[in-house]
Design a protein around this motif. Structure first.
Motif, mmCIF file in Angstrom:
data_model
loop_
_atom_site.group_PDB
_atom_site.id
_atom_site.type_symbol
_atom_site.label_atom_id
_atom_site.label_comp_id
_atom_site.label_asym_id
_atom_site.label_seq_id
_atom_site.Cartn_x
_atom_site.Cartn_y
_atom_site.Cartn_z
ATOM 1 N N GLU A 51 57.717 61.723 -59.025
ATOM 2 C CA GLU A 51 58.187 60.343 -58.925
ATOM 3 C C GLU A 51 57.141 59.398 -59.493
ATOM 4 O O GLU A 51 55.961 59.740 -59.577
ATOM 5 C CB GLU A 51 58.431 59.966 -57.466
ATOM 6 C CG GLU A 51 59.463 60.814 -56.760
ATOM 7 C CD GLU A 51 59.575 60.476 -55.272
ATOM 8 O OE1 GLU A 51 58.767 59.662 -54.756
ATOM 9 O OE2 GLU A 51 60.481 61.027 -54.635
ATOM 10 N N LYS A 52 57.576 58.195 -59.820
ATOM 11 C CA LYS A 52 56.655 57.170 -60.306
ATOM 12 C C LYS A 52 55.734 56.744 -59.178
ATOM 13 O O LYS A 52 56.181 56.515 -58.057
ATOM 14 C CB LYS A 52 57.439 55.981 -60.838
ATOM 15 C CG LYS A 52 58.228 56.341 -62.066
ATOM 16 C CD LYS A 52 59.134 55.222 -62.488
ATOM 17 C CE LYS A 52 59.966 55.741 -63.645
ATOM 18 N NZ LYS A 52 61.362 55.416 -63.504
ATOM 19 N N LEU A 53 54.461 56.649 -59.481
ATOM 20 C CA LEU A 53 53.473 56.222 -58.490
ATOM 21 C C LEU A 53 53.551 54.714 -58.274
ATOM 22 O O LEU A 53 53.515 54.234 -57.146
ATOM 23 C CB LEU A 53 52.068 56.624 -58.948
ATOM 24 C CG LEU A 53 50.920 56.292 -58.016
ATOM 25 C CD1 LEU A 53 51.042 57.054 -56.702
ATOM 26 C CD2 LEU A 53 49.587 56.617 -58.677
ATOM 27 N N LEU A 54 53.654 53.958 -59.345
ATOM 28 C CA LEU A 54 53.736 52.498 -59.297
ATOM 29 C C LEU A 54 54.904 52.053 -60.185
ATOM 30 O O LEU A 54 54.710 51.695 -61.352
ATOM 31 C CB LEU A 54 52.423 51.871 -59.786
ATOM 32 C CG LEU A 54 51.201 52.150 -58.917
ATOM 33 C CD1 LEU A 54 49.914 51.883 -59.672
ATOM 34 C CD2 LEU A 54 51.255 51.314 -57.644
ATOM 35 N N PRO A 55 56.127 52.088 -59.651
ATOM 36 C CA PRO A 55 57.297 51.727 -60.467
ATOM 37 C C PRO A 55 57.179 50.309 -61.031
ATOM 38 O O PRO A 55 56.720 49.395 -60.346
ATOM 39 C CB PRO A 55 58.468 51.820 -59.481
ATOM 40 C CG PRO A 55 57.973 52.659 -58.364
ATOM 41 C CD PRO A 55 56.489 52.437 -58.287
ATOM 42 N N GLY A 56 57.568 50.160 -62.291
ATOM 43 C CA GLY A 56 57.539 48.850 -62.930
ATOM 44 C C GLY A 56 56.240 48.518 -63.644
ATOM 45 O O GLY A 56 56.079 47.420 -64.150
ATOM 46 N N TYR A 57 55.312 49.493 -63.699
ATOM 47 C CA TYR A 57 54.026 49.250 -64.358
ATOM 48 C C TYR A 57 53.716 50.333 -65.370
ATOM 49 O O TYR A 57 53.943 51.514 -65.123
ATOM 50 C CB TYR A 57 52.889 49.177 -63.328
ATOM 51 C CG TYR A 57 53.055 48.040 -62.361
ATOM 52 C CD1 TYR A 57 52.771 46.727 -62.743
ATOM 53 C CD2 TYR A 57 53.517 48.265 -61.074
ATOM 54 C CE1 TYR A 57 52.936 45.675 -61.855
ATOM 55 C CE2 TYR A 57 53.686 47.220 -60.176
ATOM 56 C CZ TYR A 57 53.397 45.928 -60.577
ATOM 57 O OH TYR A 57 53.567 44.896 -59.699
ATOM 58 N N VAL A 58 53.192 49.903 -66.510
ATOM 59 C CA VAL A 58 52.733 50.801 -67.562
ATOM 60 C C VAL A 58 51.275 50.440 -67.835
ATOM 61 O O VAL A 58 50.928 49.264 -67.953
ATOM 62 C CB VAL A 58 53.581 50.649 -68.850
ATOM 63 C CG1 VAL A 58 52.973 51.419 -70.002
ATOM 64 C CG2 VAL A 58 55.019 51.097 -68.592
ATOM 65 N N PHE A 59 50.425 51.447 -67.920
ATOM 66 C CA PHE A 59 48.997 51.243 -68.179
ATOM 67 C C PHE A 59 48.721 51.512 -69.650
ATOM 68 O O PHE A 59 49.297 52.420 -70.242
ATOM 69 C CB PHE A 59 48.170 52.192 -67.310
ATOM 70 C CG PHE A 59 48.244 51.868 -65.850
ATOM 71 C CD1 PHE A 59 47.203 51.218 -65.218
ATOM 72 C CD2 PHE A 59 49.363 52.203 -65.103
ATOM 73 C CE1 PHE A 59 47.272 50.916 -63.865
ATOM 74 C CE2 PHE A 59 49.445 51.908 -63.754
ATOM 75 C CZ PHE A 59 48.395 51.261 -63.130
#
Length: 182
Positions: A51-59
């Protein structure tokens, strides 16, 4: 230097694909959204999930955020670079980069290869010490005990408090029990 892009939740991979198509390779290092490996129980059976760790963020890593910003205007799904202060963008602090690299094990040779690879927080293995004290034996939570808020043995999940973009945020990471409490 690490920067954070805020995108519509669910569009992280699509945004990364657009960025990789638009930005020249020499303008950035990595573009990723971190995921987490968990084991969840479905109908009495433990299954691996990602699953996404921090949904809505791209580094994104770059040494020239201004040039990246100008090119990102061409990405239809891109919303904004977080931490803008006037004409400058604020990179992740050293402390934030430290926990990110520890969770994703970027300095151990994992997840640091080619662009487009998976950046994932793996499951940490835990056991019990003297007096039933919980000890993290291996995995991304090792040596991060000070950030642990709670461990839920029933759900096999650790609640971890991190500083993200200058504020306290809680993320949930997978754990594996090495020996049963006894």
């Amino acid at each position: 230097m690490y920067y954070v892009l805020q995108v519509a939740p669910g569009y992280e991979e699509k945004t990364e694909t657009h960025i990789e198509a638009i930005l020249p390779d020499d303008l950035y290092g990595h573009c990723f959204h971190p995921t987490r490996h968990l084991r969840k129980r479905f109908h009495g059976v433990w299954k691996d999930t990602h699953e996404k760790l921090l949904p809505g963020y791209v580094f994104l890593t770059t040494d020239d955020i201004q040039a990246v910003f100008m090119r990102l205007k061409e990405v239809p799904l891109f919303t904004k670079i977080l931490g803008r202060d006037g004409d400058c963008f604020i990179r992740l602090s050293d402390h934030e980069v430290d926990w990110l690299e520890k969770l994703l094990r970027l300095n151990e040779g994992r997840n640091s290869g080619q662009k487009g690879g998976r950046y994932e927080a793996d499951i940490s293995k835990i056991g019990f010490g003297e007096g039933n004290e919980i000890k993290i034996v291996s995995g991304p939570l090792k040596d991060m005990e000070g950030m642990l808020r709670r461990i839920n043995l029933h759900k096999r999940m650790a609640e971890v408090e991190i500083e993200f973009m200058g504020r306290s945020t809680v993320v949930y990471l997978g754990i594996e029990l090495l020996e049963e409490k006894g």
